[in-house]
Scaffold this active site. Structure first.
Site, PDB file in Angstrom:
ATOM      1  N   CYS A   9      -1.844   0.187  -3.803  1.00  0.00           N
ATOM      2  CA  CYS A   9      -2.995  -0.601  -3.331  1.00  0.00           C
ATOM      3  C   CYS A   9      -4.143   0.296  -2.896  1.00  0.00           C
ATOM      4  CB  CYS A   9      -2.586  -1.517  -2.179  1.00  0.00           C
ATOM      5  SG  CYS A   9      -2.074  -0.609  -0.715  1.00  0.00           S
ATOM      6  N   CYS A  16      -5.222  -3.063   4.487  1.00  0.00           N
ATOM      7  CA  CYS A  16      -5.134  -4.504   4.689  1.00  0.00           C
ATOM      8  C   CYS A  16      -4.786  -4.836   6.137  1.00  0.00           C
ATOM      9  CB  CYS A  16      -4.063  -5.078   3.764  1.00  0.00           C
ATOM     10  SG  CYS A  16      -2.404  -4.619   4.282  1.00  0.00           S
ATOM     11  N   CYS A  44       3.502  -2.742   3.548  1.00  0.00           N
ATOM     12  CA  CYS A  44       2.398  -2.256   4.395  1.00  0.00           C
ATOM     13  C   CYS A  44       2.960  -1.576   5.649  1.00  0.00           C
ATOM     14  CB  CYS A  44       1.483  -3.408   4.783  1.00  0.00           C
ATOM     15  SG  CYS A  44       1.041  -4.475   3.390  1.00  0.00           S
TER      16      CYS A  44
HETATM   17 FE1  FES Z   1      -1.928  -1.925   0.943  1.00  0.00          FE
HETATM   18 FE2  FES Z   1      -1.068  -3.608   2.763  1.00  0.00          FE
HETATM   19  S1  FES Z   1      -1.855  -4.088   0.802  1.00  0.00           S
HETATM   20  S2  FES Z   1      -0.941  -1.458   2.805  1.00  0.00           S
END
Ligand code: FES
Length: 141
Positions: A35, A60, A104
């Protein structure tokens, strides 16, 4: 049931220990390759105790809430105890994360370990390599 617990929302909207420590004894920076989110944790250590901790997370809401909770969990604690904190423990302390957001919280566990390893390296302190496994892509899924 709401997707996110009240604790997640609280730590996301009012994160604890945000910032950086200019005189940090250890700094850990980790990223999630999938991500692109990045977490950086700074620690101050005295006599084996994490006396202060700050974080910067470019990521996020779950990553921010996880960093906030993780810093609260290790502040004032011995390094040995901080090393036992898992991403699951962080998620549990937040009253849970949605399954697709568990990765995450992995960032928080890894950033803590990276900061402690940096402290050990900078001070030439011997450690058990088993405490610092290479971050695995699988853990992020
Ligand atoms: Fe990347 Fe949560 S979506 S750490």
């Amino acid at each position: 049931m709401a997707l996110y617990s009240e604790k997640v929302m609280d730590h996301f909207t009012n994160p604890r220990n945000v910032g950086k420590l200019d005189d940090a004894d250890g700094i850990g920076e980790v990223g999630n390759a999938r991500c692109g989110d990045i977490m950086k944790i700074y620690i101050k250590v005295k006599d084996g105790i994490i006396t202060d901790v700050k974080f910067n997370t470019f990521g996020c809401g779950s990553a921010i809430a996880s960093s906030s909770m993780a810093t609260e969990m290790i502040k004032g604690k011995p390094i040995s105890e901080a090393l036992t904190i898992t991403n699951k423990a962080v998620a549990e302390a937040l009253d849970g994360l949605p399954a697709h957001k568990m990765h995450c919280s992995v960032l928080a566990e890894e950033a803590i370990r990276a900061a402690i390893k940096d402290y050990y390296d900078k001070n030439s302190i011997a450690y058990d390599p088993a405490d610092f496994p290479e971050p695995s892509e699988e853990e992020h899924s």
